[in-house]
Design a protein around this motif. Structure first.
Motif, PDB file in Angstrom:
ATOM      1  N   ALA A   1      35.423  52.161  46.327  1.00 13.94           N
ATOM      2  CA  ALA A   1      34.917  51.776  45.004  1.00 13.94           C
ATOM      3  C   ALA A   1      34.943  52.938  44.009  1.00 13.94           C
ATOM      4  O   ALA A   1      35.400  52.776  42.874  1.00 13.94           O
ATOM      5  CB  ALA A   1      33.514  51.185  45.114  1.00 13.94           C
ATOM      6  N   ALA A   2      34.485  54.102  44.400  1.00 15.18           N
ATOM      7  CA  ALA A   2      34.458  55.238  43.471  1.00 15.18           C
ATOM      8  C   ALA A   2      35.871  55.690  43.114  1.00 15.18           C
ATOM      9  O   ALA A   2      36.152  56.015  41.951  1.00 15.18           O
ATOM     10  CB  ALA A   2      33.661  56.397  44.069  1.00 15.18           C
ATOM     11  N   VAL A   3      36.755  55.708  44.085  1.00 15.63           N
ATOM     12  CA  VAL A   3      38.145  56.107  43.837  1.00 15.63           C
ATOM     13  C   VAL A   3      38.809  55.123  42.879  1.00 15.63           C
ATOM     14  O   VAL A   3      39.493  55.528  41.932  1.00 15.63           O
ATOM     15  CB  VAL A   3      38.929  56.198  45.170  1.00 15.63           C
TER      16      VAL A   3
ATOM     17  N   ILE B   1      41.061  53.651  37.575  1.00 17.23           N
ATOM     18  CA  ILE B   1      41.095  52.739  36.430  1.00 17.23           C
ATOM     19  C   ILE B   1      40.727  53.487  35.154  1.00 17.23           C
ATOM     20  O   ILE B   1      41.416  53.383  34.137  1.00 17.23           O
ATOM     21  CB  ILE B   1      40.164  51.531  36.669  1.00 17.23           C
ATOM     22  N   ASN B   2      39.644  54.243  35.200  1.00 15.83           N
ATOM     23  CA  ASN B   2      39.201  54.959  33.996  1.00 15.83           C
ATOM     24  C   ASN B   2      40.231  55.978  33.533  1.00 15.83           C
ATOM     25  O   ASN B   2      40.493  56.106  32.336  1.00 15.83           O
ATOM     26  CB  ASN B   2      37.833  55.611  34.237  1.00 15.83           C
ATOM     27  N   GLN B   3      40.844  56.698  34.455  1.00 14.39           N
ATOM     28  CA  GLN B   3      41.857  57.673  34.054  1.00 14.39           C
ATOM     29  C   GLN B   3      43.116  56.998  33.527  1.00 14.39           C
ATOM     30  O   GLN B   3      43.723  57.462  32.563  1.00 14.39           O
ATOM     31  CB  GLN B   3      42.183  58.612  35.214  1.00 14.39           C
TER      32      GLN B   3
ATOM     33  N   THR C   1      32.625  51.185  36.803  1.00 13.59           N
ATOM     34  CA  THR C   1      31.888  52.231  37.506  1.00 13.59           C
ATOM     35  C   THR C   1      32.055  51.990  38.996  1.00 13.59           C
ATOM     36  O   THR C   1      32.495  50.896  39.411  1.00 13.59           O
ATOM     37  CB  THR C   1      30.391  52.168  37.169  1.00 13.59           C
ATOM     38  N   PRO C   2      31.703  52.945  39.825  1.00 11.55           N
ATOM     39  CA  PRO C   2      31.741  52.680  41.265  1.00 11.55           C
ATOM     40  C   PRO C   2      30.917  51.444  41.644  1.00 11.55           C
ATOM     41  O   PRO C   2      31.337  50.646  42.490  1.00 11.55           O
ATOM     42  CB  PRO C   2      31.170  53.954  41.880  1.00 11.55           C
ATOM     43  N   GLU C   3      29.798  51.234  40.971  1.00  9.44           N
ATOM     44  CA  GLU C   3      28.947  50.081  41.270  1.00  9.44           C
ATOM     45  C   GLU C   3      29.610  48.769  40.859  1.00  9.44           C
ATOM     46  O   GLU C   3      29.567  47.786  41.601  1.00  9.44           O
ATOM     47  CB  GLU C   3      27.581  50.236  40.581  1.00  9.44           C
ATOM     48  N   SER C   4      30.231  48.750  39.678  1.00  7.79           N
ATOM     49  CA  SER C   4      30.885  47.504  39.246  1.00  7.79           C
ATOM     50  C   SER C   4      32.091  47.198  40.130  1.00  7.79           C
ATOM     51  O   SER C   4      32.345  46.035  40.451  1.00  7.79           O
ATOM     52  CB  SER C   4      31.291  47.576  37.767  1.00  7.79           C
ATOM     53  N   ILE C   5      32.810  48.220  40.536  1.00  2.03           N
ATOM     54  CA  ILE C   5      33.961  48.000  41.428  1.00  2.03           C
ATOM     55  C   ILE C   5      33.479  47.535  42.790  1.00  2.03           C
ATOM     56  O   ILE C   5      34.091  46.646  43.401  1.00  2.03           O
ATOM     57  CB  ILE C   5      34.837  49.269  41.533  1.00  2.03           C
ATOM     58  N   ALA C   6      32.391  48.076  43.284  1.00  2.00           N
ATOM     59  CA  ALA C   6      31.847  47.623  44.576  1.00  2.00           C
ATOM     60  C   ALA C   6      31.505  46.136  44.505  1.00  2.00           C
ATOM     61  O   ALA C   6      31.794  45.380  45.449  1.00  2.00           O
ATOM     62  CB  ALA C   6      30.621  48.447  44.960  1.00  2.00           C
TER      63      ALA C   6
END
Length: 165
Positions: free
Chosen positions: A21-23, A28-30, A49-54
């Motif tokens: 998720a964090a990766v 995506i952001n980059q 964010t890592p949370e939204s992707i999780a």
């Protein structure tokens, strides 16, 4: 005597796990950061964010492309009726032009075919003709144009690729 350029290392593709998720959020952001100041409306991808992707990975699948054991791109995908929706296709700016986006599309297509989907669907901003060309070259065709909320003119194209049985 000139030497031939070295062949690009093909990406290694794999299904994402919750641990990615964090990766994926970082990729995506980059990948979308260059659109922040000029694309209207700004890409919602920049809010990931890592949370939204999780949360997304709990409800759909993701793919990660790696070059020499480092993440270089990703995509998210989910069933959408009889099709599979491909979204958040992202490649790090330094790795663009190396076939990673196309490899991710092909990877998602193979997963969609395995589940018996009839097609792949994606949305592409009208202001991004290079992205339109990428999807067209991968076999997608325009099926509709839509406007983001608050816009009185189309801002993105819905594209679809039929999948053979």
């Amino acid at each position: 005597m000139a030497t031939a350029p070295a062949e690009a290392t093909p990406p290694r593709l794999r299904l994402a796990t919750a641990a990615d998720a964090a990766v994926i959020a970082r990729l995506i952001n980059q990948a979308f950061a260059g659109y922040r100041d000029w694309l209207k409306p700004p890409p919602s991808a920049l809010n990931e964010t890592p949370e939204s992707i999780a949360r997304l990975l709990a409800a759909q699948q993701g793919a990660v492309a790696e070059i020499e054991d480092r993440p270089a791109g990703c995509a998210l995908f989910r069933p959408q009726g009889r099709d599979v929706y491909l979204g958040r296709l992202s490649v790090l700016p330094a790795d663009q032009g190396k076939g990673i986006a196309r490899a991710l599309i092909d990877f998602v297509e193979s997963r969609a075919q395995a589940r018996g989907a009839e097609g792949l669907v994606a949305e592409v901003r009208i202001a991004l003709p290079d992205n339109q060309r990428l999807f067209t070259a991968a076999g997608f065709r325009e099926v509709a144009r839509h406007a983001h909320p608050g816009f009185d003119h189309p801002t993105f194209i819905e594209m679809r690729k039929p999948l053979a049985d």
